[in-house]
Design a protein around this motif. Sequence first.
Motif, PDB file in Angstrom:
ATOM      1  N   HIS A  12      28.428  25.391  73.247  1.00 40.06           N
ATOM      2  CA  HIS A  12      28.248  24.096  73.897  1.00 40.06           C
ATOM      3  C   HIS A  12      29.515  23.286  73.640  1.00 40.06           C
ATOM      4  O   HIS A  12      29.961  23.168  72.503  1.00 40.06           O
ATOM      5  CB  HIS A  12      27.029  23.360  73.332  1.00 40.06           C
ATOM      6  CG  HIS A  12      25.769  24.155  73.395  1.00 40.06           C
ATOM      7  ND1 HIS A  12      25.052  24.332  74.556  1.00 40.06           N
ATOM      8  CD2 HIS A  12      25.114  24.859  72.443  1.00 40.06           C
ATOM      9  CE1 HIS A  12      24.006  25.098  74.313  1.00 40.06           C
ATOM     10  NE2 HIS A  12      24.023  25.447  73.032  1.00 40.06           N
ATOM     11  N   TRP A  13      30.090  22.746  74.706  1.00 40.52           N
ATOM     12  CA  TRP A  13      31.335  21.984  74.609  1.00 40.52           C
ATOM     13  C   TRP A  13      31.014  20.499  74.545  1.00 40.52           C
ATOM     14  O   TRP A  13      30.179  20.004  75.293  1.00 40.52           O
ATOM     15  CB  TRP A  13      32.208  22.246  75.833  1.00 40.52           C
ATOM     16  CG  TRP A  13      32.627  23.671  75.948  1.00 40.52           C
ATOM     17  CD1 TRP A  13      31.992  24.660  76.658  1.00 40.52           C
ATOM     18  CD2 TRP A  13      33.755  24.290  75.343  1.00 40.52           C
ATOM     19  NE1 TRP A  13      32.665  25.851  76.514  1.00 40.52           N
ATOM     20  CE2 TRP A  13      33.755  25.650  75.713  1.00 40.52           C
ATOM     21  CE3 TRP A  13      34.775  23.825  74.511  1.00 40.52           C
ATOM     22  CZ2 TRP A  13      34.726  26.537  75.292  1.00 40.52           C
ATOM     23  CZ3 TRP A  13      35.741  24.712  74.096  1.00 40.52           C
ATOM     24  CH2 TRP A  13      35.718  26.055  74.489  1.00 40.52           C
ATOM     25  N   SER A  21      34.058  22.384  81.195  1.00 41.23           N
ATOM     26  CA  SER A  21      33.453  23.368  80.287  1.00 41.23           C
ATOM     27  C   SER A  21      33.481  24.768  80.885  1.00 41.23           C
ATOM     28  O   SER A  21      33.713  25.748  80.169  1.00 41.23           O
ATOM     29  CB  SER A  21      32.011  22.976  79.957  1.00 41.23           C
ATOM     30  OG  SER A  21      31.989  21.748  79.268  1.00 41.23           O
ATOM     31  N   THR A  22      33.263  24.881  82.197  1.00 39.86           N
ATOM     32  CA  THR A  22      33.273  26.206  82.833  1.00 39.86           C
ATOM     33  C   THR A  22      34.651  26.842  82.737  1.00 39.86           C
ATOM     34  O   THR A  22      34.771  28.057  82.569  1.00 39.86           O
ATOM     35  CB  THR A  22      32.842  26.119  84.312  1.00 39.86           C
ATOM     36  OG1 THR A  22      33.644  25.127  84.965  1.00 39.86           O
ATOM     37  CG2 THR A  22      31.374  25.760  84.445  1.00 39.86           C
ATOM     38  N   LYS A  65      31.605  24.226  65.365  1.00 40.78           N
ATOM     39  CA  LYS A  65      30.520  23.806  64.476  1.00 40.78           C
ATOM     40  C   LYS A  65      29.347  24.757  64.714  1.00 40.78           C
ATOM     41  O   LYS A  65      28.675  24.677  65.742  1.00 40.78           O
ATOM     42  CB  LYS A  65      30.139  22.361  64.788  1.00 40.78           C
ATOM     43  CG  LYS A  65      29.124  21.763  63.871  1.00 40.78           C
ATOM     44  CD  LYS A  65      28.919  20.297  64.241  1.00 40.78           C
ATOM     45  CE  LYS A  65      27.634  19.789  63.656  1.00 40.78           C
ATOM     46  NZ  LYS A  65      27.304  18.464  64.157  1.00 40.78           N
ATOM     47  N   PRO A  66      29.108  25.700  63.766  1.00 40.07           N
ATOM     48  CA  PRO A  66      28.058  26.695  63.981  1.00 40.07           C
ATOM     49  C   PRO A  66      26.664  26.126  63.734  1.00 40.07           C
ATOM     50  O   PRO A  66      26.471  25.240  62.907  1.00 40.07           O
ATOM     51  CB  PRO A  66      28.382  27.775  62.958  1.00 40.07           C
ATOM     52  CG  PRO A  66      29.112  27.062  61.872  1.00 40.07           C
ATOM     53  CD  PRO A  66      29.841  25.929  62.523  1.00 40.07           C
ATOM     54  N   ALA A  67      25.709  26.659  64.482  1.00 38.98           N
ATOM     55  CA  ALA A  67      24.291  26.376  64.274  1.00 38.98           C
ATOM     56  C   ALA A  67      23.593  27.727  64.191  1.00 38.98           C
ATOM     57  O   ALA A  67      23.522  28.455  65.184  1.00 38.98           O
ATOM     58  CB  ALA A  67      23.735  25.534  65.414  1.00 38.98           C
ATOM     59  N   TYR A  77      27.377  27.849  68.853  1.00 36.70           N
ATOM     60  CA  TYR A  77      28.476  27.008  68.379  1.00 36.70           C
ATOM     61  C   TYR A  77      28.615  25.794  69.267  1.00 36.70           C
ATOM     62  O   TYR A  77      28.599  25.898  70.497  1.00 36.70           O
ATOM     63  CB  TYR A  77      29.803  27.772  68.391  1.00 36.70           C
ATOM     64  CG  TYR A  77      29.999  28.640  67.181  1.00 36.70           C
ATOM     65  CD1 TYR A  77      30.816  28.224  66.139  1.00 36.70           C
ATOM     66  CD2 TYR A  77      29.365  29.864  67.067  1.00 36.70           C
ATOM     67  CE1 TYR A  77      31.000  29.014  65.018  1.00 36.70           C
ATOM     68  CE2 TYR A  77      29.540  30.661  65.947  1.00 36.70           C
ATOM     69  CZ  TYR A  77      30.360  30.228  64.931  1.00 36.70           C
ATOM     70  OH  TYR A  77      30.542  31.008  63.830  1.00 36.70           O
ATOM     71  N   GLU A  78      28.762  24.638  68.621  1.00 32.81           N
ATOM     72  CA  GLU A  78      29.194  23.441  69.326  1.00 32.81           C
ATOM     73  C   GLU A  78      30.698  23.401  69.116  1.00 32.81           C
ATOM     74  O   GLU A  78      31.181  23.500  67.980  1.00 32.81           O
ATOM     75  CB  GLU A  78      28.535  22.196  68.741  1.00 32.81           C
ATOM     76  CG  GLU A  78      28.970  20.934  69.446  1.00 32.81           C
ATOM     77  CD  GLU A  78      28.312  19.683  68.876  1.00 32.81           C
ATOM     78  OE1 GLU A  78      28.558  18.623  69.443  1.00 32.81           O
ATOM     79  OE2 GLU A  78      27.578  19.776  67.875  1.00 32.81           O
TER      80      GLU A  78
END
Length: 167
Positions: A12-13, A21-22, A65-67, A77-78
Motif C-alpha cells: 500500500h502506497w 501508485s500503479t 513499514k511491514p504489517a 507493506y505500507e
Amino acid sequence: LERENHSWRAVHWTGNTVVASTELAKSIHLNPGEPVNTTQLQTDLVGVQDAYAAKGYLLAAVTPKPALDDTARTASYELLVREGDLFRMGKLEISGLEPFRAESLKKNCRLKTGDPYDKTYWKDFIQDSGRYLAATPAGWKVDFKQAINEAAKTVDVTIGFLREANR
C-alpha cells in the motif's frame, strides 16, 4: 521482525502524489503468495527512487513499514513516500570540443534550463552524443558531473570530453 516464514500479501502506497501508485507498483518485483524477500524489496525501492529522479524529485525516499499477520503467515507493506522538492535543470556546460560541436550538443539536449531535472537522461544523452564527435582512433573519455544546488533547487551539469591517447 521474523519475515522469512511469511508470504508476500500486498503493498500500500502513501504520500505519493507525483507518481501514481500503479506506476510505482511496476518497480516492485514481489508476487502475492511468494516468500517475503526483503533484499529484493530494498532493490526495488531503488527503482522507485529512480522513477522520482526521472521527474526531478532527486531526494525522494521510501520507507517500508511491514504489517505481519502471524496467523495467516503473510506480510503486507505500507510504503511511505517522501517526495521532497522538485529540482530543475540549471546550466549545461560542455568542454573539450570545438565550439560548434559543443553548441550542437547543447541544442540537441532535451533538458533545457528550468525544465524538471531528469537524472536518468544523461546516460542516453552521452551515448547519443557520439555522432557529434570527431572520429578518433582511440575514442573519447567522458567526465560527467552533476552539481546540486539545494537552495535554488537546480542541478548544473558539466560534461567534459577528452580524446583518449592511442593505445
